[in-house]
Scaffold this active site. Structure first.
Site, PDB file in Angstrom:
ATOM      1  N   ASP A  59      -1.573  -3.045  -5.327  1.00  0.00           N
ATOM      2  CA  ASP A  59      -2.218  -1.739  -5.470  1.00  0.00           C
ATOM      3  C   ASP A  59      -2.451  -1.198  -4.059  1.00  0.00           C
ATOM      4  O   ASP A  59      -2.368  -1.926  -3.064  1.00  0.00           O
ATOM      5  CB  ASP A  59      -3.526  -1.852  -6.275  1.00  0.00           C
TER       6      ASP A  59
HETATM    7  C1  BGC Z   1      -4.720   3.088  -8.088  1.00  0.00           C
HETATM    8  C2  BGC Z   1      -3.346   2.885  -8.684  1.00  0.00           C
HETATM    9  C3  BGC Z   1      -2.420   3.978  -8.190  1.00  0.00           C
HETATM   10  C4  BGC Z   1      -2.389   3.943  -6.672  1.00  0.00           C
HETATM   11  C5  BGC Z   1      -1.470   4.980  -6.056  1.00  0.00           C
HETATM   12  C6  BGC Z   1      -4.676   3.244  -6.572  1.00  0.00           C
HETATM   13  O1  BGC Z   1      -5.907   3.630  -6.086  1.00  0.00           O
HETATM   14  O2  BGC Z   1      -5.549   2.012  -8.428  1.00  0.00           O
HETATM   15  O3  BGC Z   1      -3.427   2.903 -10.078  1.00  0.00           O
HETATM   16  O4  BGC Z   1      -1.156   3.807  -8.743  1.00  0.00           O
HETATM   17  O5  BGC Z   1      -3.696   4.178  -6.173  1.00  0.00           O
HETATM   18  O6  BGC Z   1      -1.990   6.231  -6.232  1.00  0.00           O
END
Ligand code: BGC
Length: 752
Positions: free
Chosen positions: A273
């Site tokens: 993530d």
């Molecule tokens: C989120 C993800 C997301 C990523 C990119 C993160 O903060 O938890 O679900 O895909 O950001 O935006």
């Protein structure tokens, strides 16, 4: 009344269907299956790559959308970017969120109903349509990778991302995400299942430590991932921010290597993530394959002081010194190339510059919304003879529509899953509905329920009251044939709800412009009949339930939400959604007393009792049980039989009949009660079938239950096992259907 059986038209029999825009096309790709040709091609490529080229493929370069990191080539504007290697024919890979449609601004992407709504359709074909729509739009814009596929279970329904996920049951969530992923990958776009794992609340999400025993994790959240990974075969699995039993998820060898790669056979890429990588050597050796966003940006920048990337120069150094073996780096690269080749992206990369077909997107958004709403209450008012819904337009002379900005549009969940409202935010009031944790305000799509209701009943006098003056709204309602009150619960990434109560100005001043419960009660006290329409992502408490005649759960219904709401209220569509999560009567009934802001350990003390399992085991009556939902018609079950094939695979056969006068769909659910003494919850969902029936029509249904669905996790042997004894199968319309049919069967023991 014209009930259209749109449901059957999804995916499977697409050639016969004209009104569905995204009949899945393209080859079905299978990035996790072994294929000698693909393997040979991958090996040949890796053998030609320099160390720098290998390292280049395993990390992002910042967040293009925020212009952090880079430099990015012109037009690159997603969440991550990995440049290609032209001399080897490897294309660049750009990813974009997200779970409810493409979130990139100024692309005119379709805002679909929230994933929780998709789960409420209980229809894997709808999930394939949903994934296909997202992928088609991504490819049109030049993206090769979709960050959709949220699957964390609703352990804590106050989780601010509940709307992004698929509810509380591992089988329902796992199957729906598997089908979504297949829909995405059938359009040559990489699917990502996230957030692995046990990332079930947002409070302290970067630092919280999920403390959970092996059996609990295997039989609850990891089971959802297991089903989705094995059936959906995603190219990517995104590891989460949190720690699991003291080790960050993205450097957790048990999660990433022992379970995901070795046991489940996942041959795709484990991607972090955004900012969830905390080390180079530990993460790489534990099984992380790709760091995102790779440079400062996103969560990393906001929440992790002095963040430094771990998989660029540091990884190169680690490989040079041998603390990360070259074989591990090769494995990371092989995985990436395998996914690119087997999804078809390598040979047919997406091209930038296409234009999204929004009329096709709108058709899909409407169809999905129509199939996801859950009718929770529909009774005969004291003054009438027929249930309050569906509304009959030529019998209405006056309607009052109240609250929830129903004059302007419909609400969406907040955070990285929000698809922008391209034609402007329908409610541009950032004094309310502001995400204090992440920034940003609520997005409302200009799909006004009021306008759609007016179109359904052109001869009725229809007036709108904002709800800020409860007395005025109640007085108007007293003189109308029916009052329709809209209520909203806004949730967003990076923060949790304090309560499942509808937001009000006293307890949650930034979340509501008035006291929603008081408004509904005031209207209910005076009106002849009241229908409440909910726009929400998590369950809501309903202290006024006894005093209203109708409740329609519309979730965050997407860019066609207003139309879909009117279609269901007036019976042009017969509601067929079922709850993917329990609605409790009060916050105090939840397993976790509160979401602690100070205790970084999130203790899964309830063990196996997630969702309905908790309410069943504790004898707590929910407000509405898991699997519940009404229809404008009625169904009857009969003739249940159960068979086993001798290897503990079971099939359940029964008949469902539409006993009413309207066409409609039933979600026939099969639950199993395992033999006593195993320490299992009273019952678990083991299969279901959504069946569409004309009035009077009966159909024989067979639900196959593979042995795995009846297994328990043996912590001594670290394996699934079938326990000998008597299994009771319950067949009915919800987890608490009092007229469910029961049959038992005796199975032998066995390991899977
Ligand atoms: C989120 C993800 C997301 C990523 C990119 C993160 O903060 O938890 O679900 O895909 O950001 O935006």
């Amino acid at each position: 009344m014209n009930i259209v059986l749109r449901h059957t038209a999804l995916a499977g029999i697409c050639p016969f269907v004209v009104f569905l825009a995204s009949c899945a096309s393209g080859s079905h790709s299978d990035p996790t299956s072994s294929n000698a040709d693909v393997d040979a091609r991958v090996s040949a490529l890796v053998s030609q790559m320099t160390l720098d080229e290998k390292v280049q493929l395993v990390h992002g370069n910042g967040v293009p959308a925020q212009r952090i990191g880079g430099p990015f080539p012109p037009g690159v504007n997603g969440e991550s970017y990995i440049p290609g290697i032209p001399r080897l024919g490897i294309p660049p890979i750009e990813s974009a969120d997200g779970p409810a449609g493409v979130t990139v601004k100024q692309t005119n992407a379709t805002a679909l109903p929230a994933p929780v709504a998709l789960a409420a359709s209980w229809d894997p074909k709808v999930a394939a349509l949903y994934g296909g729509r997202i992928a088609m739009e991504l490819r049109t814009l030049g993206f090769a990778e979709s960050l959709s596929g949220g699957i964390n279970l609703t352990r804590e329904p106050r989780n601010g991302r509940t709307f992004e996920y698929m509810g509380e049951d591992p089988l329902l969530s796992g199957r729906m995400v598997a089908s979504l992923t297949k829909g995405i990958q059938s359009h040559k776009v990489i699917g990502t299942i996230k957030h692995y794992a046990l990332n079930d609340q947002e409070t302290n999400r970067i630092k919280s430590n999920s403390v959970v025993d092996e059996r609990t994790m295997r039989e609850t959240e990891l089971l959802a991932f297991e089903i989705a990974v094995k059936e959906g075969k995603p190219g990517n699995v995104m590891c989460s921010y949190n720690l699991v039993n003291g080790t960050y998820a993205c450097e957790n060898p048990y999660l990433l290597t022992t379970v995901l790669k070795n046991e489940w056979g996942f041959v795709g890429v484990v991607q972090s993530d955004w900012g969830a990588t905390h080390s180079t050597v530990n993460a790489a050796n534990a099984g992380l394959d790709e760091e995102e966003p790779g440079e400062v940006g996103g969560e990393a920048e906001r929440e992790i002081p002095a963040f430094t990337p771990h998989f660029s120069s540091k990884l190169k150094e680690a490989v040079a010194t041998g603390t990360v073996p070259m074989s591990r780096l090769n494995d990371m690269v092989q995985r990436k190339l395998h996914v690119l080749i087997s999804t078809g992206i390598m040979d047919d990369p997406p091209k930038r510059g296409g234009v999204i077909d929004r009329s096709a997107g709108n058709i899909d958004a409407l169809s999905i919304a129509q199939q996801s709403f859950v009718l929770l209450k529909n009774v005969v008012p004291s003054s009438g003879q027929k249930a309050v819904l569906p509304l009959v337009s030529n019998k209405l002379s006056s309607v009052v529509v109240i609250g929830g900005h129903a004059d302007a549009g419909v609400l969406s969940g907040g955070g990285s899953a929000t698809v922008p409202a391209e034609n402007g935010n329908a409610v541009a009031n950032c004094q309310y509905y502001v995400n204090t944790a992440m920034g940003g305000c609520a997005t409302w799509y200009k799909s006004s329920p009021l306008v759609a209701i007016k179109a359904k009943a052109p001869n009725a006098a229809i007036t709108y009251y904002s709800g800020t003056d409860a007395n005025a709204a109640a007085t108007a309602a007293a003189n109308a044939d029916v009052a329709i009150v809209f209520a909203t619960q806004w949730e967003a990434e990076a923060r949790d709800l304090g309560s499942l109560s509808l937001p009000d100005t006293k307890s949650t001043p930034i979340m509501a412009e008035y006291d929603q419960n008081a408004l509904i009660s005031a209207v209910a006290a005076k009106a002849k009949r009241v229908i409440v329409v909910l726009e929400n992502g998590s369950p809501v408490l309903m202290p006024w339930l006894d005093n209203v005649q109708g409740v329609l759960e519309a979730w965050y219904p997407g860019v066609q939400g207003g139309q879909a709401i009117a279609d269901v209220l007036f019976g042009d569509v017969n509601p067929s959604g079922r709850l993917p999560m329990t609605f409790p009567q009060r916050d105090a009934d939840l397993p976790q007393r509160l979401v602690s802001h100070t205790n970084l350990n999130v203790n899964y003390d309830e063990g196996l009792l997630m969702g309905y399992r908790w309410y069943d085991a504790k004898g707590i009556k929910p407000l509405f049980p898991f699997g519940f939902g009404l229809s404008y018609t009625t169904f009857a079950y009969s003739a249940v039989t159960v068979r086993s094939d001798g290897s503990s695979n079971v099939s359940v056969h029964f008949t469902v009949k539409n006993t009413g006068t309207l066409a409609g769909a039933e979600v026939a659910q099969v639950y199993a009660m395992l033999p006593a003494g195993l320490g299992e919850p009273p019952q678990r969902l083991v299969g279901w079938s959504k069946v569409f029936l004309a009035p009077g029509q009966a159909r024989q249904i067979s639900v196959s239950i593979p042995a795995e669905r009846l297994a328990t996790w043996n912590t001594g042997k670290h394996a699934w096992q079938i326990n000998p004894g008597k299994y009771v199968l319950r067949v009915g319309g919800s987890s608490r259907d009092s007229s469910a049919l029961m049959q038992d069967i005796v199975l032998d023991s066995g390991r899977l």
